[in-house]
Design a protein around this motif. Structure first.
Motif, PDB file in Angstrom:
ATOM      1  N   GLU A   2       0.828  -1.192   0.000  1.00 57.16           N
ATOM      2  CA  GLU A   2       0.000   0.000   0.000  1.00 57.16           C
ATOM      3  C   GLU A   2       0.870   1.252   0.000  1.00 57.16           C
ATOM      4  O   GLU A   2       1.888   1.318   0.683  1.00 57.16           O
ATOM      5  CB  GLU A   2      -0.903   0.022   1.237  1.00 57.16           C
ATOM      6  CG  GLU A   2      -1.813   1.234   1.309  1.00 57.16           C
ATOM      7  CD  GLU A   2      -2.603   1.308   2.592  1.00 57.16           C
ATOM      8  OE1 GLU A   2      -3.531   2.134   2.660  1.00 57.16           O
ATOM      9  OE2 GLU A   2      -2.295   0.542   3.531  1.00 57.16           O
ATOM     10  N   PHE A   3       0.467   2.249  -0.782  1.00 56.65           N
ATOM     11  CA  PHE A   3       1.148   3.531  -0.822  1.00 56.65           C
ATOM     12  C   PHE A   3       0.170   4.643  -0.474  1.00 56.65           C
ATOM     13  O   PHE A   3      -1.008   4.592  -0.854  1.00 56.65           O
ATOM     14  CB  PHE A   3       1.741   3.808  -2.209  1.00 56.65           C
ATOM     15  CG  PHE A   3       2.968   3.024  -2.528  1.00 56.65           C
ATOM     16  CD1 PHE A   3       4.230   3.565  -2.348  1.00 56.65           C
ATOM     17  CD2 PHE A   3       2.870   1.727  -3.031  1.00 56.65           C
ATOM     18  CE1 PHE A   3       5.372   2.833  -2.652  1.00 56.65           C
ATOM     19  CE2 PHE A   3       4.000   0.993  -3.325  1.00 56.65           C
ATOM     20  CZ  PHE A   3       5.258   1.547  -3.140  1.00 56.65           C
ATOM     21  N   VAL A  47       4.953   6.709   3.740  1.00 57.58           N
ATOM     22  CA  VAL A  47       4.297   6.555   2.437  1.00 57.58           C
ATOM     23  C   VAL A  47       4.062   5.090   2.086  1.00 57.58           C
ATOM     24  O   VAL A  47       3.301   4.785   1.168  1.00 57.58           O
ATOM     25  CB  VAL A  47       5.107   7.248   1.326  1.00 57.58           C
ATOM     26  CG1 VAL A  47       5.197   8.748   1.580  1.00 57.58           C
ATOM     27  CG2 VAL A  47       6.509   6.636   1.188  1.00 57.58           C
ATOM     28  N   ALA A  48       4.720   4.188   2.811  1.00 55.15           N
ATOM     29  CA  ALA A  48       4.562   2.748   2.575  1.00 55.15           C
ATOM     30  C   ALA A  48       5.122   2.006   3.783  1.00 55.15           C
ATOM     31  O   ALA A  48       5.746   2.612   4.664  1.00 55.15           O
ATOM     32  CB  ALA A  48       5.282   2.319   1.298  1.00 55.15           C
ATOM     33  N   ASP A  49       4.912   0.700   3.843  1.00 50.16           N
ATOM     34  CA  ASP A  49       5.496  -0.109   4.908  1.00 50.16           C
ATOM     35  C   ASP A  49       7.022  -0.063   4.818  1.00 50.16           C
ATOM     36  O   ASP A  49       7.594   0.024   3.720  1.00 50.16           O
ATOM     37  CB  ASP A  49       5.061  -1.570   4.775  1.00 50.16           C
ATOM     38  CG  ASP A  49       3.571  -1.766   5.001  1.00 50.16           C
ATOM     39  OD1 ASP A  49       2.875  -0.785   5.294  1.00 50.16           O
ATOM     40  OD2 ASP A  49       3.117  -2.914   4.882  1.00 50.16           O
ATOM     41  N   HIS A  72      12.079   1.091   2.587  1.00 47.98           N
ATOM     42  CA  HIS A  72      10.933   0.340   2.100  1.00 47.98           C
ATOM     43  C   HIS A  72      11.415  -0.757   1.156  1.00 47.98           C
ATOM     44  O   HIS A  72      12.614  -0.903   0.913  1.00 47.98           O
ATOM     45  CB  HIS A  72       9.969   1.278   1.364  1.00 47.98           C
ATOM     46  CG  HIS A  72       9.610   2.517   2.130  1.00 47.98           C
ATOM     47  ND1 HIS A  72       8.609   2.552   3.076  1.00 47.98           N
ATOM     48  CD2 HIS A  72      10.129   3.777   2.092  1.00 47.98           C
ATOM     49  CE1 HIS A  72       8.527   3.765   3.580  1.00 47.98           C
ATOM     50  NE2 HIS A  72       9.444   4.529   3.004  1.00 47.98           N
ATOM     51  N   ALA A  95       2.211   1.923   6.090  1.00 46.26           N
ATOM     52  CA  ALA A  95       1.769   3.109   5.358  1.00 46.26           C
ATOM     53  C   ALA A  95       0.755   3.869   6.194  1.00 46.26           C
ATOM     54  O   ALA A  95      -0.199   3.290   6.713  1.00 46.26           O
ATOM     55  CB  ALA A  95       1.156   2.694   4.023  1.00 46.26           C
TER      56      ALA A  95
END
Length: 219
Positions: A2-3, A47-49, A72, A95
């Motif tokens: 996810e972003f 912004v992401a994991d 990331h 995220a």
């Protein structure tokens, strides 16, 4: 994976300064902007994991003020000029998780969030990078937490710096307060001894730490 945009939303926040050539906003600032400046929110979010790799102000990066760097899958994000941070070095984030609070630390003309995206050691324009990914559906049907490599042992150390070996065979630097950087000659000597004793070890650090290591070795 996810972003999200750095405000934790699928809606892009307001841009105050774009990536690329520009007139330096303050004395000493670069005329080529290697990130994007966003405004209009308070909480700066992932912004992401990924895994937090830097919290604070690394040596040689004082112009960026208080920072959080997150590794990331396939890229690194750097958030700069924060007024405070809400994560610790080594922490895994998803995220949208808060990293800190927008501020004006470092060499700035006003409050904003400077975001850099680094792919293969090179800063790229965050806007098209995120625009093409925000709202995408992960192949697995959902975002997953990166695998925790697990710390196997402290392989080298002095009073201020430790080099850790992990169970997947990689290395990372650890410093008090999560600040990565070499602050004195003994620490630089420690790093040199470690790299000389383990051929190829430099490539087993993550991209953010390789950048830092190469900076010191070239100085």
């Amino acid at each position: 994976m996810e972003f999200l945009w750095p405000n934790g939303s699928a809606v892009r926040p307001t841009i105050s300064s774009s990536f690329g050539p520009r007139k330096a906003p303050v004395a000493g600032a670069s005329t080529f902007h290697r990130g994007t400046d966003f405004v209009g929110y308070v909480a700066v979010r992932a912004v992401a994991d990924g895994q937090v790799k830097v919290v604070g102000t690394p040596y040689g990066w004082s112009a960026g003020g208080v920072q959080v760097w997150v590794q990331h899958d396939g890229f690194l994000s750097r958030s700069m000029h924060l007024s405070s941070t809400t994560v610790r070095d080594g922490q895994y984030v998803h995220a949208g998780d808060q990293l800190g609070v927008m501020g004006r630390t470092g060499n700035v003309s006003g409050v904003h969030h400077h975001l850099e995206i680094v792919v293969g050691g090179v800063q790229v324009d965050p806007v098209p990078f995120l625009s093409s990914r925000v709202g995408g559906v992960p192949a697995s049907g959902g975002a997953s937490k990166p695998a925790d490599p697990g710390v196997a042992s402290t392989v080298w150390e002095d009073d201020d710096m430790r080099i850790f070996s992990t169970t997947d065979g990689s290395f990372y630097l650890g410093k008090p307060g999560g600040i990565v950087g070499i602050r004195n000659v003994p620490e630089l000597q420690l790093l040199r001894r470690f790299l000389n004793s383990k051929p190829g070890a430099e490539d087993r650090f993550n991209a953010a730490e390789r950048d830092i290591i190469r900076y010191y070795l070239a100085s």
